[in-house]
Design a protein around this motif. Structure first.
Motif, mmCIF file in Angstrom:
data_model
loop_
_atom_site.group_PDB
_atom_site.id
_atom_site.type_symbol
_atom_site.label_atom_id
_atom_site.label_comp_id
_atom_site.label_asym_id
_atom_site.label_seq_id
_atom_site.Cartn_x
_atom_site.Cartn_y
_atom_site.Cartn_z
ATOM 1 N N MET A 193 44.199 70.313 -7.921
ATOM 2 C CA MET A 193 43.792 69.008 -7.412
ATOM 3 C C MET A 193 44.993 68.346 -6.761
ATOM 4 O O MET A 193 46.082 68.311 -7.343
ATOM 5 N N VAL A 195 46.163 64.795 -5.481
ATOM 6 C CA VAL A 195 45.893 63.358 -5.486
ATOM 7 C C VAL A 195 46.834 62.713 -4.478
ATOM 8 O O VAL A 195 48.057 62.912 -4.532
ATOM 9 N N GLU A 220 40.889 70.558 -4.599
ATOM 10 C CA GLU A 220 40.132 69.311 -4.455
ATOM 11 C C GLU A 220 41.095 68.205 -4.070
ATOM 12 O O GLU A 220 42.197 68.097 -4.625
ATOM 13 N N LEU A 222 41.752 64.214 -4.088
ATOM 14 C CA LEU A 222 41.368 62.907 -4.625
ATOM 15 C C LEU A 222 42.186 61.875 -3.865
ATOM 16 O O LEU A 222 43.394 61.748 -4.073
ATOM 17 N N ILE A 224 43.099 58.094 -2.996
ATOM 18 C CA ILE A 224 43.031 56.822 -3.712
ATOM 19 C C ILE A 224 43.297 55.673 -2.748
ATOM 20 O O ILE A 224 44.421 55.486 -2.257
ATOM 21 N N GLU A 248 42.757 54.779 -12.006
ATOM 22 C CA GLU A 248 41.856 55.562 -11.158
ATOM 23 C C GLU A 248 42.362 57.003 -11.009
ATOM 24 O O GLU A 248 41.584 57.957 -11.072
ATOM 25 N N VAL A 249 43.668 57.150 -10.819
ATOM 26 C CA VAL A 249 44.265 58.486 -10.766
ATOM 27 C C VAL A 249 44.048 59.206 -12.094
ATOM 28 O O VAL A 249 43.651 60.376 -12.139
ATOM 29 N N SER A 251 41.793 58.807 -14.367
ATOM 30 C CA SER A 251 40.402 59.195 -14.555
ATOM 31 C C SER A 251 40.088 60.482 -13.794
ATOM 32 O O SER A 251 39.410 61.387 -14.322
ATOM 33 N N GLY A 252 40.588 60.579 -12.554
ATOM 34 C CA GLY A 252 40.349 61.788 -11.767
ATOM 35 C C GLY A 252 41.020 63.007 -12.363
ATOM 36 O O GLY A 252 40.445 64.106 -12.401
ATOM 37 N N ARG A 255 39.104 64.146 -15.525
ATOM 38 C CA ARG A 255 37.887 64.887 -15.136
ATOM 39 C C ARG A 255 38.241 66.296 -14.663
ATOM 40 O O ARG A 255 37.578 67.275 -15.041
ATOM 41 N N TRP A 256 39.285 66.429 -13.849
ATOM 42 C CA TRP A 256 39.679 67.723 -13.297
ATOM 43 C C TRP A 256 40.093 68.700 -14.401
ATOM 44 O O TRP A 256 39.597 69.836 -14.445
#
Length: 263
Positions: A193, A195, A220, A222, A224, A248-249, A251-252, A255-256
């Motif tokens: 991921m 970000v 992926e 993400l 922001i 917010e970071v 949380s992503g 989840r990842w």
């Protein structure tokens, strides 16, 4: 944030956050930013990934946190003034990567972590460490993530004033930390991921978008909205309340890594 455990692993300071429940659990290793949050404890507070069924062990970068010289970042500033690439960026990434095998063995001796593949996460310059682990080592990794990362070290050098005087040695060093060139290797190692704050430095933002394109479907992005480069307020050395954009970071990332942990 969950109650943390602090210690050292083969000389590397760490802040560890335990998983919920008892028994051995997978391990995610992180490397912090050199902007805020610029210590393992501060990075753990900014991105705790609470609730993950895995240990999150945040390692200290060289000359940061408990390894600061005289309790300040002045020594790092001196290295930057001496030679931003050859005295600071390149040796920091190299040392942090080379410390990992011994630190990993020590962590496994101290904490009830599983012996399987690890997760890796890095922010900014720590992102280059996570990417180097994927590109240049054989340490098994189940998933990785980077946040506002130093993906292409030339882009980072360009953030500092003046034109850097490259020579044969420094050209070789900076090219060894160009992870766009290593995208095929990274894609074959583990899902990643990326970000990226929409307000991050333009060069770093462009590199993030290019890396996701090069990695293919196992990666992926993400993105922001409103996030610049740091994840915490200055001075960023001690743990601080989590900022909304860092949440917010976080949380992503949670989840990842949850998606890629074994059931």
């Amino acid at each position: 944030m969950q109650s943390s455990i602090t210690g050292t692993a083969a000389g590397v300071p760490f802040t560890a956050l335990p998983p919920p429940g008892d028994g051995p659990a997978p391990l995610i290793v992180t490397w912090h930013m050199l902007d805020a949050p610029r210590s393992d404890a501060a990075f753990a507070a900014a991105l705790p990934m609470d609730g993950l069924p895995a240990w999150r062990v945040h390692l200290g970068m060289p000359m940061c946190g408990a390894r600061m010289v005289d309790g300040s970042v002045d020594a790092v500033g001196e290295l930057i003034r001496e030679d931003v690439l050859m005295s600071f960026l390149h040796p920091f990434v190299r040392q942090a990567t080379e410390e990992l095998p011994a630190a990993l063995a020590s962590i496994r001796a101290q904490l009830p972590v599983e012996d399987g593949p690890i997760g890796v996460l890095g922010g900014s310059l720590g992102g280059a460490v996570a990417l180097r682990v994927l590109a240049d080592t054989e340490i098994p990794v189940f998933a990785g993530a980077v946040v506002n990362a130093a993906i292409r070290m030339r882009s980072v050098v360009e953030l500092f004033p003046g034109d850097y005087p490259y020579d044969a040695e420094s050209e070789k060093a900076v090219d060894s930390l160009d992870f766009l060139a290593d995208a095929d290797t990274i894609a074959g190692r583990a899902p990643l991921m990326v970000v990226s704050g929409e307000l991050d430095h333009p060069g770093l933002r462009a590199d993030a978008l290019r890396l996701v394109d090069a990695l293919g479907p196992e990666s992926e992005l993400l993105s922001i909205s409103g996030l610049a480069h740091p994840l915490a307020e200055e001075p960023g050395i001690e743990p601080a309340p989590q900022l909304p954009l860092a949440r917010e970071v976080d949380s992503g990332l949670t989840r990842w890594f949850r998606r890629h942990l074994a059931p």
